[in-house]
Design a protein around this motif. Sequence first.
Motif, PDB file in Angstrom:
ATOM      1  N   GLY B  80      13.708  50.447  40.831  1.00 18.86           N
ATOM      2  CA  GLY B  80      14.591  51.240  41.680  1.00 18.86           C
ATOM      3  C   GLY B  80      14.682  52.764  41.259  1.00 18.86           C
ATOM      4  O   GLY B  80      14.047  53.123  40.388  1.00 18.86           O
ATOM      5  N   PRO B  81      15.658  53.523  41.849  1.00 15.74           N
ATOM      6  CA  PRO B  81      15.807  54.767  41.586  1.00 15.74           C
ATOM      7  C   PRO B  81      16.531  54.889  40.096  1.00 15.74           C
ATOM      8  O   PRO B  81      17.726  55.078  40.264  1.00 15.74           O
ATOM      9  N   LEU B  82      15.829  55.107  39.402  1.00 13.79           N
ATOM     10  CA  LEU B  82      16.263  55.480  37.755  1.00 13.79           C
ATOM     11  C   LEU B  82      17.390  54.481  37.642  1.00 13.79           C
ATOM     12  O   LEU B  82      18.335  54.922  37.043  1.00 13.79           O
ATOM     13  N   ARG B  83      17.144  53.263  37.409  1.00 19.95           N
ATOM     14  CA  ARG B  83      18.220  52.460  37.236  1.00 19.95           C
ATOM     15  C   ARG B  83      18.547  52.373  35.682  1.00 19.95           C
ATOM     16  O   ARG B  83      17.544  52.613  34.796  1.00 19.95           O
ATOM     17  N   GLU B  84      19.981  52.608  35.504  1.00 15.30           N
ATOM     18  CA  GLU B  84      20.167  52.486  34.189  1.00 15.30           C
ATOM     19  C   GLU B  84      20.715  51.380  33.632  1.00 15.30           C
ATOM     20  O   GLU B  84      21.276  50.302  34.050  1.00 15.30           O
ATOM     21  N   LEU B  85      20.265  50.951  32.349  1.00 12.92           N
ATOM     22  CA  LEU B  85      20.881  49.903  31.549  1.00 12.92           C
ATOM     23  C   LEU B  85      21.860  50.157  30.587  1.00 12.92           C
ATOM     24  O   LEU B  85      21.858  50.944  29.708  1.00 12.92           O
ATOM     25  N   ARG B  86      23.157  50.095  31.013  1.00 12.65           N
ATOM     26  CA  ARG B  86      24.496  50.485  30.320  1.00 12.65           C
ATOM     27  C   ARG B  86      24.632  49.765  28.922  1.00 12.65           C
ATOM     28  O   ARG B  86      24.257  48.500  28.967  1.00 12.65           O
ATOM     29  N   THR B  87      24.873  50.456  28.138  1.00  9.22           N
ATOM     30  CA  THR B  87      25.419  49.802  26.707  1.00  9.22           C
ATOM     31  C   THR B  87      26.866  49.540  26.525  1.00  9.22           C
ATOM     32  O   THR B  87      27.638  50.433  27.268  1.00  9.22           O
ATOM     33  N   ARG B  88      27.226  48.467  26.040  1.00  8.27           N
ATOM     34  CA  ARG B  88      28.401  48.175  26.031  1.00  8.27           C
ATOM     35  C   ARG B  88      29.198  48.942  25.105  1.00  8.27           C
ATOM     36  O   ARG B  88      28.604  49.472  23.926  1.00  8.27           O
ATOM     37  N   ARG B  89      30.566  49.051  25.009  1.00 11.55           N
ATOM     38  CA  ARG B  89      31.277  49.972  24.227  1.00 11.55           C
ATOM     39  C   ARG B  89      31.124  49.452  22.663  1.00 11.55           C
ATOM     40  O   ARG B  89      31.217  50.233  21.813  1.00 11.55           O
ATOM     41  N   THR B  90      31.483  48.382  22.434  1.00 11.84           N
ATOM     42  CA  THR B  90      31.432  47.730  21.003  1.00 11.84           C
ATOM     43  C   THR B  90      30.002  48.021  20.528  1.00 11.84           C
ATOM     44  O   THR B  90      29.744  48.340  19.426  1.00 11.84           O
ATOM     45  N   GLU B  91      28.977  48.000  21.257  1.00  6.20           N
ATOM     46  CA  GLU B  91      27.530  48.367  20.736  1.00  6.20           C
ATOM     47  C   GLU B  91      27.355  49.856  20.354  1.00  6.20           C
ATOM     48  O   GLU B  91      26.833  50.018  19.415  1.00  6.20           O
ATOM     49  N   TRP B  92      28.144  50.739  21.204  1.00  8.36           N
ATOM     50  CA  TRP B  92      28.197  52.066  20.724  1.00  8.36           C
ATOM     51  C   TRP B  92      28.836  52.179  19.610  1.00  8.36           C
ATOM     52  O   TRP B  92      28.304  52.839  18.684  1.00  8.36           O
ATOM     53  N   PHE B  93      29.985  51.404  19.406  1.00  8.62           N
ATOM     54  CA  PHE B  93      30.688  51.695  18.253  1.00  8.62           C
ATOM     55  C   PHE B  93      30.053  51.364  16.939  1.00  8.62           C
ATOM     56  O   PHE B  93      29.752  51.828  15.832  1.00  8.62           O
ATOM     57  N   VAL B  94      29.446  49.919  16.950  1.00  7.35           N
ATOM     58  CA  VAL B  94      28.735  49.437  15.842  1.00  7.35           C
ATOM     59  C   VAL B  94      27.419  50.300  15.458  1.00  7.35           C
ATOM     60  O   VAL B  94      27.323  50.674  14.371  1.00  7.35           O
ATOM     61  N   GLY B  95      26.718  50.586  16.322  1.00  6.01           N
ATOM     62  CA  GLY B  95      25.758  51.510  16.469  1.00  6.01           C
ATOM     63  C   GLY B  95      25.925  52.783  15.527  1.00  6.01           C
ATOM     64  O   GLY B  95      25.333  53.183  14.880  1.00  6.01           O
ATOM     65  N   GLY B  96      26.913  53.581  16.237  1.00  8.66           N
ATOM     66  CA  GLY B  96      27.319  54.837  15.605  1.00  8.66           C
ATOM     67  C   GLY B  96      27.707  54.727  14.511  1.00  8.66           C
ATOM     68  O   GLY B  96      27.581  55.525  13.505  1.00  8.66           O
ATOM     69  N   ALA B  97      28.661  53.529  13.947  1.00 10.82           N
ATOM     70  CA  ALA B  97      29.172  53.561  12.563  1.00 10.82           C
ATOM     71  C   ALA B  97      27.762  53.294  11.439  1.00 10.82           C
ATOM     72  O   ALA B  97      27.990  53.891  10.540  1.00 10.82           O
ATOM     73  N   LEU B  98      27.095  52.483  12.240  1.00 11.67           N
ATOM     74  CA  LEU B  98      25.843  52.232  11.344  1.00 11.67           C
ATOM     75  C   LEU B  98      24.981  53.513  11.101  1.00 11.67           C
ATOM     76  O   LEU B  98      24.726  53.849   9.968  1.00 11.67           O
ATOM     77  N   GLY B  99      24.883  54.422  12.197  1.00 11.62           N
ATOM     78  CA  GLY B  99      24.055  55.368  11.933  1.00 11.62           C
ATOM     79  C   GLY B  99      24.836  56.536  10.890  1.00 11.62           C
ATOM     80  O   GLY B  99      24.317  57.266  10.244  1.00 11.62           O
ATOM     81  N   VAL B 100      26.167  56.651  11.154  1.00 10.62           N
ATOM     82  CA  VAL B 100      26.950  57.556  10.219  1.00 10.62           C
ATOM     83  C   VAL B 100      26.802  57.295   8.831  1.00 10.62           C
ATOM     84  O   VAL B 100      26.637  57.771   8.010  1.00 10.62           O
ATOM     85  N   ALA B 101      27.043  55.903   8.790  1.00  9.70           N
ATOM     86  CA  ALA B 101      26.789  55.233   7.160  1.00  9.70           C
ATOM     87  C   ALA B 101      25.510  55.619   6.778  1.00  9.70           C
ATOM     88  O   ALA B 101      25.359  56.104   5.553  1.00  9.70           O
ATOM     89  N   LEU B 102      24.578  55.382   7.687  1.00 12.48           N
ATOM     90  CA  LEU B 102      23.013  55.712   6.825  1.00 12.48           C
ATOM     91  C   LEU B 102      22.877  56.966   6.781  1.00 12.48           C
ATOM     92  O   LEU B 102      22.397  57.420   5.668  1.00 12.48           O
ATOM     93  N   PHE B 103      23.478  57.999   7.418  1.00 13.29           N
ATOM     94  CA  PHE B 103      23.345  59.413   7.427  1.00 13.29           C
ATOM     95  C   PHE B 103      24.076  59.881   6.185  1.00 13.29           C
ATOM     96  O   PHE B 103      23.563  60.713   5.494  1.00 13.29           O
ATOM     97  N   THR B 104      25.164  59.224   6.018  1.00 14.28           N
ATOM     98  CA  THR B 104      26.058  59.691   4.767  1.00 14.28           C
ATOM     99  C   THR B 104      25.285  59.429   3.482  1.00 14.28           C
ATOM    100  O   THR B 104      25.119  60.095   2.582  1.00 14.28           O
TER     101      THR B 104
END
Lengths: 104, 191
Positions: B80-104
């Motif tokens: 379809g026209p550029l269909r988006e697959l949305r990420t849930r908010r908790t997944e964003w939170f967990v992934g972002g925390a993981l990324g920040v921890a790894l970078f630190t």
Amino acid sequence: MNELGLTPFLLLSAFLFACGVVCVTTKRNAIGVLMGVELILNAANVNLVAFARFNPAFRLEGQVFALLVVVLAAAEAAVALAIILNFYNNHSTVDVDEAKNLRG
Amino acid sequence: MSLPVILFAVVGAATCASALGVVAARDVVRMAVWLLFTLVGVSLIYFLLGAEFAGAAQLIVYVGGTLVLVVFGVMLTAHGPLRELRTRRTEWFVGGALGVALFTLLAVVSLKLGSPTAGEDPLPGPGPLGMSFLGATDTSPKGAVSGTPTGGVVRTPTAYLLPFEIVSVHLLVVLVGAAYLARAKRKRPQA
């Protein structure tokens, strides 16, 4: 390259690696996950080339390993895209959450 | 502030910004474009590190090959026209925390590692590396290229020819396998 040491390159590589990990863990599109893997491989490559620059014992091997990683990443991308296309042909979606066919 | 520092600041900032763009973009096509900028930035970092051969290979293989492949994959799976697959908010939170921890973690380790400065002798650039791949150097890959060997470990001239051949055969096999996997054999059911 007088004032520029190894640490800025390592920090840049760490940032790219963290971005790749976040990309892999949060994207639901399989091609987005593949792009995250590419970011991670690039972070590793930056580390290899930087250590090749700043460590005399690792001089040429770092670049050679980086080249091998680039080529293997190209091969990995080809196979991953073939698998994604096959999955899309069979399931009409690229959502990785829907890939449960082999779950027992 | 010397020129390499300024160049590194500009290129590194652009690379980090485009990597953030890859993470933050929802649309897959925009992710691909941000990834293009990131890969070009990484190749510029290679050039800044004196690794011209690796930078050129990065530009040719990644930007010219892999990214085109990815864009083809995006186009072939566009639903379809550029269909988006949305990420849930908790997944964003967990992934972002993981990324920040790894970078630190990685940043702490990097800062603790210290910052050795580069040696005074220039890196073997495209010449020695390409010549080593081709096995055309008359000295070891670590020694002087056109001068006399400087002692130490002396390698055969074909030091990197075998890995190169293995990689090329591997690439050929992988491409044949990918073509076999991705062939259109059945029509997909209309969803």
